[in-house]
Design an enzyme around this catalytic site. Structure first.
Site, PDB file in Angstrom:
ATOM      1  N   THR A 253       0.840  -0.859   0.168  1.00 31.37           N
ATOM      2  CA  THR A 253      -0.245  -0.151  -0.231  1.00 31.37           C
ATOM      3  C   THR A 253       0.983   1.149  -0.340  1.00 31.37           C
ATOM      4  O   THR A 253       1.975   1.221   1.092  1.00 31.37           O
ATOM      5  CB  THR A 253      -0.676   0.059   0.874  1.00 31.37           C
ATOM      6  OG1 THR A 253      -1.801  -1.222   1.342  1.00 31.37           O
ATOM      7  CG2 THR A 253      -1.778   1.004   1.381  1.00 31.37           C
TER       8      THR A 253
ATOM      9  N   PHE B 221       1.571   5.157   0.941  1.00 33.97           N
ATOM     10  CA  PHE B 221       0.456   6.476   1.344  1.00 33.97           C
ATOM     11  C   PHE B 221       0.924   7.706   1.019  1.00 33.97           C
ATOM     12  O   PHE B 221       2.113   7.611   0.869  1.00 33.97           O
ATOM     13  CB  PHE B 221       1.097   5.984   2.779  1.00 33.97           C
ATOM     14  CG  PHE B 221      -0.177   5.113   3.535  1.00 33.97           C
ATOM     15  CD1 PHE B 221      -0.710   5.004   4.413  1.00 33.97           C
ATOM     16  CD2 PHE B 221       1.051   3.223   3.709  1.00 33.97           C
ATOM     17  CE1 PHE B 221      -1.675   3.871   5.018  1.00 33.97           C
ATOM     18  CE2 PHE B 221       0.511   2.589   4.119  1.00 33.97           C
ATOM     19  CZ  PHE B 221      -0.821   2.762   5.031  1.00 33.97           C
TER      20      PHE B 221
END
Length: 285
Positions: free
Chosen positions: A173, A175
């Site tokens: 992921t 960010f």
């Protein structure tokens, strides 16, 4: 002197919590129920930074964020990549043979489709991974399981029934770190990413022409996504990441050409490229 604070969406033990602890170990991670609440707390000055997931390498983009960022007045000052390791967990006494449902954030469920099918579990969408772990812990029901981080299992007293259940080991992921202050990275200090949003004019081939400046000036665009504005099928805004600094002559010319064919252009951030980007550089033939 009190610790600086960094806010994230979710409950203690969420992947966003892990990202905060890794990227800013000297800051106090602050949990928040929704992305909207995160943006409000940051805008009002209650916290110093925000750690916001923007996309996952398997499940795709976090859609809410693209709508919230352009109107927030906040600035991207950094990015962080977190390899995702999902654990299947349940209360003590539960086993793979007793669980019937699995709860988690929709993106985590999407990252673990293979395991869910294999165990014939019914997926249940929760607000976030750690919140799902907490609810499973509180329910004390051996038929309910959750997908969350190892930290969440520790916090909520759950047993891990199956480790690293993500479909792909490279699930990661990305960010972005948000701040009230505009802090552009200085040019000439390594790789820089510039993020911006724009809306093209209502002209034939406007997007094609707007993008031409990046090609002719040798600017590498690493992301281009479109999304509707205000629920209007014909009002489209684009979100883009490019390599380079707005002071670089190549990007200056590219953005000038983009601006000519756009009715709106807003730079959201100019920040150092995270070292993780070097691990997925495309192989050349």
């Amino acid at each position: 002197m009190s610790k600086k604070k960094i806010i994230f969406q979710g409950e203690p033990g969420a992947n966003s919590d892990l990202a905060c602890r890794e990227a800013y170990p000297d800051y106090e991670p602050i949990p928040c129920p929704t992305f909207e609440d995160c943006f409000t707390a940051l805008t009002s000055g209650d916290v110093d930074l925000g750690m916001i997931p923007i996309e996952n390498s398997i499940a795709g983009r976090v859609a809410d964020i693209h709508h919230l960022m352009p109107t927030s007045g906040l600035h991207i000052i950094a990015e962080w990549f977190l390899p995702i390791r999902n654990q299947l967990m349940a209360i003590p006494g539960a086993s793979l043979s007793t669980i019937k449902t699995v709860e988690s954030h929709v993106m985590a469920l999407g990252q673990c489709r293979g395991m869910i099918r294999e165990l014939k579990l019914k997926p249940v969408v929760g607000a976030d991974t750690a919140g799902s772990a907490r609810e499973v812990s509180e329910a004390k029901d051996v038929t309910r399981a959750a997908i969350a981080s190892r930290l969440a299992a520790e916090i909520y007293g759950l047993n891990i029934l199956k480790e690293n259940v993500e479909d792909e080991s490279h699930s990661t992921t990305r960010f972005v770190v948000l701040s009230r202050e505009k802090k552009w990275a200085k040019p000439g200090n390594g790789k820089i990413v510039t993020t911006f949003v724009f809306r093209v004019r209502n002209l034939p081939a406007a997007l094609y022409k707007a993008m031409g400046g990046f090609a002719t000036n040798g600017v590498n665009m690493t992301k281009l996504e479109s999304y509707m504005v205000g629920g209007n099928f014909f009002a489209t805004q684009f979100y883009a990441d490019v390599e380079g600094h707005p002071d670089d002559s190549s990007l200056v010319f590219a953005l000038e050409e983009l601006a000519f064919f756009s009715k709106e252009l807003t730079i959201l951030g100019v920040y150092p490229a995270h070292p993780f980007r070097d691990t997925f550089a495309e192989e050349k033939d």
